[in-house]
Design an enzyme around this catalytic site. Sequence first.
Site, short mmCIF file in Angstrom:
data_model
loop_
_atom_site.label_atom_id
_atom_site.label_comp_id
_atom_site.label_asym_id
_atom_site.label_seq_id
_atom_site.Cartn_x
_atom_site.Cartn_y
_atom_site.Cartn_z
N HIS A 98 21.92 -32.23 -46.59
CA HIS A 98 20.88 -31.82 -45.65
C HIS A 98 20.41 -30.41 -45.96
O HIS A 98 21.21 -29.57 -46.40
CB HIS A 98 21.41 -31.87 -44.21
CG HIS A 98 22.06 -33.15 -43.84
ND1 HIS A 98 21.38 -34.35 -43.81
CD2 HIS A 98 23.33 -33.45 -43.50
CE1 HIS A 98 22.21 -35.32 -43.46
NE2 HIS A 98 23.40 -34.80 -43.27
N GLU A 117 26.38 -29.64 -39.49
CA GLU A 117 27.03 -30.60 -38.61
C GLU A 117 28.55 -30.43 -38.65
O GLU A 117 29.09 -29.68 -39.48
CB GLU A 117 26.65 -32.03 -38.99
CG GLU A 117 27.04 -32.42 -40.41
CD GLU A 117 26.41 -33.73 -40.85
OE1 GLU A 117 26.42 -34.69 -40.07
OE2 GLU A 117 25.93 -33.80 -42.00
N HIS A 175 28.13 -34.76 -49.06
CA HIS A 175 29.12 -35.44 -48.22
C HIS A 175 28.82 -36.93 -48.07
O HIS A 175 27.69 -37.38 -48.29
CB HIS A 175 29.19 -34.80 -46.82
CG HIS A 175 27.91 -34.86 -46.06
ND1 HIS A 175 26.90 -33.94 -46.20
CD2 HIS A 175 27.46 -35.76 -45.13
CE1 HIS A 175 25.90 -34.25 -45.39
NE2 HIS A 175 26.21 -35.35 -44.74
N ARG A 195 19.26 -38.59 -49.65
CA ARG A 195 20.27 -39.46 -50.24
C ARG A 195 20.39 -39.18 -51.73
O ARG A 195 19.40 -39.19 -52.46
CB ARG A 195 19.94 -40.94 -50.02
CG ARG A 195 20.07 -41.37 -48.57
CD ARG A 195 19.86 -42.87 -48.42
NE ARG A 195 19.89 -43.23 -47.01
CZ ARG A 195 18.83 -43.15 -46.21
NH1 ARG A 195 17.67 -42.75 -46.69
NH2 ARG A 195 18.95 -43.47 -44.94
#
Length: 322
Positions: A98, A117, A175, A195
């Site tokens: 991200h 996150e 991740h 992705r």
Amino acid sequence: MTQPSGPLQQRLFPLEPQYHERVWGGQRLRAATPPVGEAWVAGEGSRVTAGPHAGASVGELSTQDPQALLGEAARLGGRFPLLIKLLDCADWLSVQVHPNDEQARRMVGPGEFGKTEAWHFLEVEPGAAILAGVKEGTTPEELRRAILAGEVMEVSQRREPREGETLFIPAGTLHALGPGLLLYEVQQTSDTTYRVYDWDRPASAGRQLHLQESAEVTDAHAQAQLTPPPAPGESEFRAVTCPLFALDVLTLEAGAAGHGDPAGQSPHLLTVTEGEIRVTCGDETLTLGQYDTVLVGAAAGAYELRANGAARVLRASVPAAE
């Protein structure tokens, strides 16, 4: 339904979960075909289920009375700043990354947030694994080459999480989640995902790869940071804190009480992960069962949590600016 305008007329806002089908999802959040992978339990799109503002979205209420709902957390762009999810992983999620705030504004659009996150692991089956970061010694040039060549698995760092652990994942960290995991995720308000690798699944609509974008935003030096589970008997435990969010683990014995006070700083998002609790704030009381979430407005004042039996609650908020 026409919503009241002006100052908010309640302190506690029970939220309706939004279930999302995912190719990698399981059956623990909701029995369904296709499987449900994510329950979005709190965010700007969440709807209030009871009280004077029933039917309104959190985003609408944030605009209607930002001081009451967001408090000082309104400094983070004026939008509701957090998104809380529960994830049920029966297969590998894509390997992804991200952007940070600056990259999101530049690559996605003005007003967009990046996505830092944290994962709190609720259930971990034997042998379950994740990917987080890249192998030590991987240079930025080697990482970029691996991403563009479709060989990112050769540099990905594998880990085996344990129940009760929390993993903080800064924007830019490569991740992926593996099968056999049920977890809670707190993140910035963003759905921007690049992705890198999708386990050779068909590149259907909504599941394309983003190799150029991934190569631009993935940081070879970004590392996920692990916090071990709370010690036995620890009733309140800070699992994560960063400028964007904080996460507390509250463990309540039967009949025990916990307390909190947003103090005008930030909304508090309370998600029950085990048991059942009653939340009381002023003259309002709600009962919450497993996986239920309530938003406590920033201006709500002090509140009490009381367990009907042994219970565990995760509390997300935005810390004070330094």
